[in-house]
Design a protein around this motif. Structure first.
Motif, short mmCIF file in Angstrom:
data_model
loop_
_atom_site.label_atom_id
_atom_site.label_comp_id
_atom_site.label_asym_id
_atom_site.label_seq_id
_atom_site.Cartn_x
_atom_site.Cartn_y
_atom_site.Cartn_z
N CYS A 23 0.56 -1.00 0.29
CA CYS A 23 -0.17 0.02 -0.03
C CYS A 23 0.81 1.26 0.24
O CYS A 23 0.78 2.28 -0.44
N ILE A 24 2.07 0.92 0.31
CA ILE A 24 2.96 2.47 0.86
C ILE A 24 3.30 2.54 -0.77
O ILE A 24 4.03 3.92 -0.81
N ASN A 25 3.69 1.16 -1.12
CA ASN A 25 4.27 1.15 -2.21
C ASN A 25 2.96 2.31 -3.60
O ASN A 25 3.66 2.85 -4.87
N ASP A 26 1.98 1.33 -3.42
CA ASP A 26 0.51 2.42 -4.22
C ASP A 26 0.46 4.01 -4.37
O ASP A 26 0.78 4.11 -4.94
N ALA A 27 1.34 4.41 -2.84
CA ALA A 27 1.22 5.77 -2.22
C ALA A 27 2.07 6.84 -3.48
O ALA A 27 1.84 7.75 -4.73
N PHE A 28 2.98 5.98 -2.85
CA PHE A 28 4.44 6.41 -4.24
C PHE A 28 4.50 6.51 -5.44
O PHE A 28 4.85 7.16 -5.84
N ASN A 29 4.06 5.30 -5.98
CA ASN A 29 3.83 4.83 -7.48
C ASN A 29 2.50 6.09 -7.53
O ASN A 29 2.90 6.61 -8.97
N VAL A 30 1.50 6.01 -6.96
CA VAL A 30 0.42 7.22 -7.48
C VAL A 30 1.71 8.89 -7.42
O VAL A 30 1.34 9.61 -8.73
N ARG A 31 2.10 8.88 -6.58
CA ARG A 31 2.62 9.96 -6.62
C ARG A 31 3.59 10.77 -7.95
O ARG A 31 3.69 11.92 -8.48
N GLU A 32 3.96 9.43 -7.55
CA GLU A 32 5.27 9.91 -9.60
C GLU A 32 4.34 10.01 -10.18
O GLU A 32 4.54 10.62 -10.87
N TYR A 33 3.25 8.77 -10.46
CA TYR A 33 2.19 9.37 -11.87
C TYR A 33 2.07 10.38 -11.88
O TYR A 33 1.67 11.44 -13.12
N LEU A 34 1.24 10.87 -11.16
CA LEU A 34 0.26 12.33 -11.02
C LEU A 34 1.46 13.61 -11.89
O LEU A 34 0.97 14.49 -12.01
N ILE A 35 3.13 13.48 -10.59
CA ILE A 35 3.70 14.23 -10.94
C ILE A 35 4.36 14.28 -12.65
O ILE A 35 4.18 15.20 -13.11
N GLN A 36 4.71 13.23 -12.90
CA GLN A 36 5.57 12.63 -14.25
C GLN A 36 4.12 12.96 -15.66
O GLN A 36 5.08 13.51 -16.15
N GLU A 37 3.16 13.29 -14.94
CA GLU A 37 2.21 12.49 -15.87
C GLU A 37 1.11 13.15 -15.70
O GLU A 37 0.69 13.57 -17.38
N ARG A 38 0.83 13.66 -15.10
CA ARG A 38 -0.58 14.91 -14.75
C ARG A 38 -0.32 15.75 -14.80
O ARG A 38 -1.29 16.94 -14.69
N GLY A 39 0.93 16.47 -14.48
CA GLY A 39 0.96 17.89 -14.32
C GLY A 39 1.26 18.17 -12.75
O GLY A 39 1.12 19.35 -12.55
N PHE A 40 0.45 17.47 -11.73
CA PHE A 40 0.51 17.41 -10.33
C PHE A 40 2.17 18.26 -9.62
O PHE A 40 2.76 17.87 -9.93
#
Length: 317
Positions: A23-40
């Protein structure tokens, strides 16, 4: 100017009987995705991540029930027209007795903060009132829940029922049902065990559900949206809220491993789907995540919506 805000939650429940791995890995994966792919932006004014890593103990970023509710309040406050809001949760989901009597199962979905044994779970009714009811109607809130019993975890008034939608290819549903039947057969090859029989019952139940829905589809309009039944009049809120959840209310969601790293199956499937083609529609993303998971898992991802919107528009957040 429109703003992007995110709350990202991952709870492993370290040192308990309920411990999870990914679950913590999920959180970091989502964070990376939002920053790198979605402009967050990763700036703390724009993105808040709550995990039960030891370093967060005693801080506002430790995912207790009180801290989660505070984070929800921050996410939906002071929003301008066009703001894009994101909430993701990876952890345990459960169910409690439905106090309203509006659910056929008699149960409400819940999420489990790190201190749920001491201070209780957060019910779907509470989540709706804290998130959906308070978000500005001029903002879009996108939710990803990777937990058990999450189909109506925030009580959105409409759910997509592809089995009832003439625009969704019926052959795809038949193939999914056949895949489940084949998985049942494969599982039982090589010897009998109680665990295998229990897993086979789950797979077989899923296959029967697919074929039953082909003959007895749940009521839905031409877009495939069916009304959910809640005592509260959520339909008239008309909030721009979209939720992808890892499974139906009656199902569990897998804590698994991909490429040698622990992860939630739904989190992995959603991120992988969006990276492969970020311009997919909401229906296409749902179908893609289901296709990725159906070969190995019995869980069936769900899409629920705050209003009767066009599900063929590209996913946007």
């Amino acid at each position: 100017m429109p703003r992007k805000k995110a709350v990202i939650i991952g709870i492993n429940y370290f040192g308990t009987d309920n411990q999870l791995k990914g679950c913590i890995n999920d959180a970091f994966n989502v964070r990376e995705y939002l920053i790198q792919e979605r402009g967050f932006s990763p700036h703390p004014n724009d993105m808040v991540m709550l995990t039960d890593e030891p370093k967060n103990l005693g801080t506002p970023f430790y995912p207790t029930g009180a801290n989660l509710m505070a984070a929800f309040g921050w996410l939906v406050s002071c929003n301008n027209a066009g703001d894009s809001l994101w909430l993701s949760y990876s952890g345990h989901g459960s169910q409690v007795r439905d106090p309203d009597g509006d659910r056929e199962s008699g149960l409400d979905d819940t999420i489990c903060p790190v201190d749920f044994k001491q201070n209780g779970q957060i019910s779907s009714d509470t989540l709706h009132k804290a998130l959906v009811s308070l978000v500005s109607p001029y903002c879009r809130l996108t939710i990803l829940f990777d937990c058990c019993h999450s189909g109506s975890a925030v009580e959105l008034p409409y759910v997509f029922r592809p089995e009832a939608d003439g625009q969704v290819n019926m052959v795809n549903n038949v193939k999914q049902g056949m895949n489940l039947l084949m998985a049942t057969s494969d599982l039982l090859r090589g010897g009998f065990s109680v665990d295998k029989m229990n897993d086979a019952k789950v797979l077989l139940g899923g296959a029967k559900s697919f074929f039953h829905n082909l003959h007895h589809p749940q009521t839905a309009d031409e877009s495939g949206l069916a009304d959910e039944n809640f005592v509260e009049d959520w339909r008239n809120e008309g909030k721009d809220v979209w939720m992808f959840s890892g499974c139906a209310d009656s199902q569990t969601s897998a804590d698994t491993s991909m490429a040698g790293a622990a992860t939630g199956a739904m989190s992995w499937a959603f991120i992988n789907t969006m990276k492969n083609n970020p311009r997919q529609s909401y229906i296409q993303v749902l179908q893609s995540t289901r296709t990725q998971l159906v070969q190995k898992y019995s869980q069936i991802p769900q899409l629920s919506v705050g209003g009767k919107y066009d599900l063929n528009q590209p996913v946007s957040f």
